[in-house]
Design an enzyme around this catalytic site. Structure first.
Site, PDB file in Angstrom:
ATOM      1  N   ASP A   9      58.079  50.846 -83.551  1.00  9.32           N
ATOM      2  CA  ASP A   9      58.678  51.198 -82.263  1.00  9.32           C
ATOM      3  C   ASP A   9      57.624  51.606 -81.247  1.00  9.32           C
ATOM      4  O   ASP A   9      57.917  51.782 -80.072  1.00  9.32           O
ATOM      5  CB  ASP A   9      59.735  52.299 -82.421  1.00  9.32           C
ATOM      6  CG  ASP A   9      59.228  53.508 -83.198  1.00  9.32           C
ATOM      7  OD1 ASP A   9      58.013  53.574 -83.475  1.00  9.32           O
ATOM      8  OD2 ASP A   9      60.047  54.376 -83.535  1.00  9.32           O
ATOM      9  N   ASP A  10      56.378  51.772 -81.690  1.00  6.79           N
ATOM     10  CA  ASP A  10      55.259  52.040 -80.791  1.00  6.79           C
ATOM     11  C   ASP A  10      54.526  50.761 -80.406  1.00  6.79           C
ATOM     12  O   ASP A  10      53.727  50.744 -79.479  1.00  6.79           O
ATOM     13  CB  ASP A  10      54.243  52.967 -81.482  1.00  6.79           C
ATOM     14  CG  ASP A  10      54.280  54.376 -80.918  1.00  6.79           C
ATOM     15  OD1 ASP A  10      55.050  54.618 -79.977  1.00  6.79           O
ATOM     16  OD2 ASP A  10      53.537  55.224 -81.425  1.00  6.79           O
TER      17      ASP A  10
END
Length: 206
Positions: free
Chosen positions: A74-75
């Protein structure tokens, strides 16, 4: 544990390819829910790829069966169809000696899908100038390719951090794109969040 590495559609990937770490069968250590928030549990772990429990990490398995974790998915930044982690770009910025701290975020871009923005704290004795900005952009492009050349490099006095001194990229990105910043109770320097929104913060040195 039934762990697999899959693509965005849930298809298992061959050895050596980086993809989402997922579980396809139950495990004794599998999280069963979040206290008083079942909807958040479903959204966090089960909604990204239907039928699979998605950890939220990128992983790969080599030919010998050794597993590698490549950071939070998700980064991860996806630029022009290519992926990299913000930590890789931050390492290139720090290696120049011109930056003391950096938070790299992805922002919407009509051409690339996402564009790289680098929010930096200058190293001691470094005065942010257009030449410094260009040197930092070139360092990223040289290290990862021209697709990842930052759209913007801006400078601030401080970046929001947790008590363990982890830079909160999530908060930096939320301020940048105008989203809600969420819970800030874990920050050691919440005043840094307000300064991220100050007029001129988004402007490169001139």
């Amino acid at each position: 544990m039934g762990a697999v590495v899959v693509d965005d559609n849930g298809t298992p990937l061959p050895r050596g390819k980086v993809g989402e770490l997922a579980l396809i069968v139950p495990s004794i250590g599998l999280t069963r829910g979040l206290w008083r928030d079942p909807a958040r549990y479903i959204e966090s772990y089960w909604s990204r790829i239907p039928g699979l429990w998605v950890q939220g990490d990128f992983a790969s398995v080599d030919e010998d069966g050794t597993w590698f974790i490549h950071g939070r998915s998700d980064d991860t930044l996806k630029i022009s169809g290519k992926r990299t982690g913000p930590a890789e770009i931050e390492a290139l910025l720090l290696a120049t000696g011109k930056v003391a701290e950096a938070a790299v975020i992805g922002v919407p871009d009509p051409v690339k899908g996402s564009a790289v923005v680098c929010v930096c704290v200058p190293a001691r004795g470094v005065v942010p100038t257009p030449e410094v900005v260009q040197a930092l952009k070139q360092a990223v492009a040289a290290g990862l390719g021209s697709s990842f050349r930052p759209k913007s490099v801006v400078f601030v006095d401080d970046l929001p951090k947790t008590r363990s001194m982890k830079i909160m990229r999530r908060v930096v990105r939320a301020v940048w794109v105008g989203d809600a910043v969420g819970d800030l109770s874990g920050l050691v320097n919440p005043e840094a969040v307000a300064r991220l929104g100050d007029p001129g913060t988004r402007d490169e040195p001139v």
